[in-house]
Design an enzyme around this catalytic site. Sequence first.
Site, mmCIF file in Angstrom:
data_model
loop_
_atom_site.group_PDB
_atom_site.id
_atom_site.type_symbol
_atom_site.label_atom_id
_atom_site.label_comp_id
_atom_site.label_asym_id
_atom_site.label_seq_id
_atom_site.Cartn_x
_atom_site.Cartn_y
_atom_site.Cartn_z
ATOM 1 N N GLY A 13 0.826 -1.213 0.000
ATOM 2 C CA GLY A 13 0.000 0.000 0.000
ATOM 3 C C GLY A 13 0.853 1.252 0.000
ATOM 4 N NE ARG A 16 -4.027 6.782 -1.156
ATOM 5 C CZ ARG A 16 -5.165 6.343 -1.686
ATOM 6 N NH1 ARG A 16 -5.353 6.419 -2.983
ATOM 7 N NH2 ARG A 16 -6.104 5.849 -0.914
ATOM 8 C CE1 TYR A 156 -8.511 0.822 9.044
ATOM 9 C CE2 TYR A 156 -8.761 1.815 11.216
ATOM 10 C CZ TYR A 156 -8.036 1.661 10.047
ATOM 11 O OH TYR A 156 -6.855 2.345 9.879
ATOM 12 C CE LYS A 160 -5.353 -0.814 10.352
ATOM 13 N NZ LYS A 160 -4.232 -1.231 9.480
HETATM 14 P P1 NAP Z 1 -4.145 5.460 2.042
HETATM 15 O O1 NAP Z 1 -3.599 6.828 1.760
HETATM 16 O O2 NAP Z 1 -5.565 5.180 1.713
HETATM 17 O O3 NAP Z 1 -3.187 4.394 1.322
HETATM 18 C C1 NAP Z 1 -3.465 3.024 1.380
HETATM 19 C C2 NAP Z 1 -2.876 2.354 0.164
HETATM 20 O O4 NAP Z 1 -3.169 0.943 0.256
HETATM 21 C C3 NAP Z 1 -3.512 2.851 -1.153
HETATM 22 O O5 NAP Z 1 -2.504 3.165 -2.083
HETATM 23 C C4 NAP Z 1 -4.352 1.660 -1.581
HETATM 24 O O6 NAP Z 1 -4.474 1.516 -2.994
HETATM 25 C C5 NAP Z 1 -3.543 0.501 -1.030
HETATM 26 N N1 NAP Z 1 -4.346 -0.718 -0.984
HETATM 27 C C6 NAP Z 1 -5.656 -0.849 -0.632
HETATM 28 N N2 NAP Z 1 -6.048 -2.116 -0.761
HETATM 29 C C7 NAP Z 1 -4.988 -2.823 -1.212
HETATM 30 C C8 NAP Z 1 -4.776 -4.183 -1.557
HETATM 31 N N3 NAP Z 1 -5.771 -5.083 -1.468
HETATM 32 N N4 NAP Z 1 -3.556 -4.573 -1.988
HETATM 33 C C9 NAP Z 1 -2.547 -3.666 -2.108
HETATM 34 N N5 NAP Z 1 -2.690 -2.357 -1.794
HETATM 35 C C10 NAP Z 1 -3.893 -1.934 -1.355
HETATM 36 O O7 NAP Z 1 -3.986 5.070 3.581
HETATM 37 P P2 NAP Z 1 -2.975 5.582 4.735
HETATM 38 O O8 NAP Z 1 -3.678 6.609 5.510
HETATM 39 O O9 NAP Z 1 -1.626 5.841 4.186
HETATM 40 O O10 NAP Z 1 -2.963 4.269 5.650
HETATM 41 C C11 NAP Z 1 -1.943 3.291 5.574
HETATM 42 C C12 NAP Z 1 -2.162 2.272 6.697
HETATM 43 O O11 NAP Z 1 -2.183 2.950 7.950
HETATM 44 C C13 NAP Z 1 -3.481 1.515 6.607
HETATM 45 O O12 NAP Z 1 -3.306 0.193 7.052
HETATM 46 C C14 NAP Z 1 -4.375 2.265 7.572
HETATM 47 O O13 NAP Z 1 -5.423 1.469 8.041
HETATM 48 C C15 NAP Z 1 -3.376 2.626 8.642
HETATM 49 N N6 NAP Z 1 -3.758 3.770 9.484
HETATM 50 C C16 NAP Z 1 -3.943 5.016 8.945
HETATM 51 C C17 NAP Z 1 -4.285 6.068 9.794
HETATM 52 C C18 NAP Z 1 -4.491 7.463 9.270
HETATM 53 O O14 NAP Z 1 -4.900 8.326 10.080
HETATM 54 N N7 NAP Z 1 -4.243 7.768 8.013
HETATM 55 C C19 NAP Z 1 -4.425 5.855 11.164
HETATM 56 C C20 NAP Z 1 -4.227 4.572 11.670
HETATM 57 C C21 NAP Z 1 -3.871 3.527 10.822
HETATM 58 P P3 NAP Z 1 -5.791 2.065 -3.776
HETATM 59 O O15 NAP Z 1 -5.690 3.534 -3.701
HETATM 60 O O16 NAP Z 1 -5.622 1.527 -5.151
HETATM 61 O O17 NAP Z 1 -6.975 1.532 -3.017
#
Ligand code: NAP
Length: 256
Positions: A13, A16, A156, A160
């Site tokens: 993932g 970005r 979720y 998690k």
């Molecule tokens: P994000 O900007 O939405 O990036 C997630 C990436 O994962 C996207 O590029 C997405 O691709 C890719 N992805 C989704 N499904 C996939 C799959 N089946 N196989 C391969 N890649 C896949 O999210 P983020 O905020 O950076 O979050 C990254 C991680 O941190 C996640 O696990 C999230 O749950 C966790 N997290 C985030 C936050 C926060 O506040 N942002 C807080 C706690 C935990 P597509 O765009 O093509 O779907």
Amino acid sequence: MGRFDGRVAVITGAARGIGFGTAERFAQEGAAVAIIDLDEAAATEAASRLEGSVPGAKAIGVGADVANADSVDAAIARVVSDLGGIHILVNNAGITRDNLLFKMTELDWDLVMGVHLKGAFLMTKAAQKHFVEQKYGKIVNISSISALGNRGQANYSAAKMGVQGFTRTLGIELGPFGINANAVAPGFIATEMTDATAARLKLDVEEFRRLSAEQNPVRRVGFPADIAAAVTFLASDEASYITGQTLYVDGGVTLG
Ligand code: NAP
């Protein structure tokens, strides 16, 4: 000398958000990096963006769905053949399908479990073969403060918290083979994922970030670099006596 010279780091993932920020940090510290993402074109574009921003960096983009076993096996095989091995795995790919329980569909549940839990399982299973053979490996799983419970996120938060149990078990099973497994649980991080939540709540992105910042003791939101710093520490040899743990990187919001 970088902490990760000669290492190959795989981040899922990573086209970005937190994943890309983490990939950048690994590259800055000497690792060759594989950016795995659902969309091959986005992964490849991110890899060339990374090579452009970090002098001397080596990065490849691989399109794969972490929730699909064949796709995962092919991705790991490509990383090993293109980059010469694998030493670090960061299970970061994630999605949200938020809704109150009574409105949450079976598909919302299955999709979230598929990416976060099954995805981490499949990627780890594919990587550990190499880790065990070489008696060296670092796994960092991305959990969330939502593991502790969050309205509208039954799927979720269950996934998690599942990631944390998975991480503890990896620590027990893989420790004897020179493999460390830990998790990072981020609080609010400014990425497209939280921007999408703002849109769903019909809030301006900056206003949503301001409101989130007010809720934690350090009074700011987090950025991908905050998570990258914790992930790279846990993936480094300095952290070799730490395993099975979850580190909350959340500005203190879970302190109560
Ligand atoms: P994000 O900007 O939405 O990036 C997630 C990436 O994962 C996207 O590029 C997405 O691709 C890719 N992805 C989704 N499904 C996939 C799959 N089946 N196989 C391969 N890649 C896949 O999210 P983020 O905020 O950076 O979050 C990254 C991680 O941190 C996640 O696990 C999230 O749950 C966790 N997290 C985030 C936050 C926060 O506040 N942002 C807080 C706690 C935990 P597509 O765009 O093509 O779907």
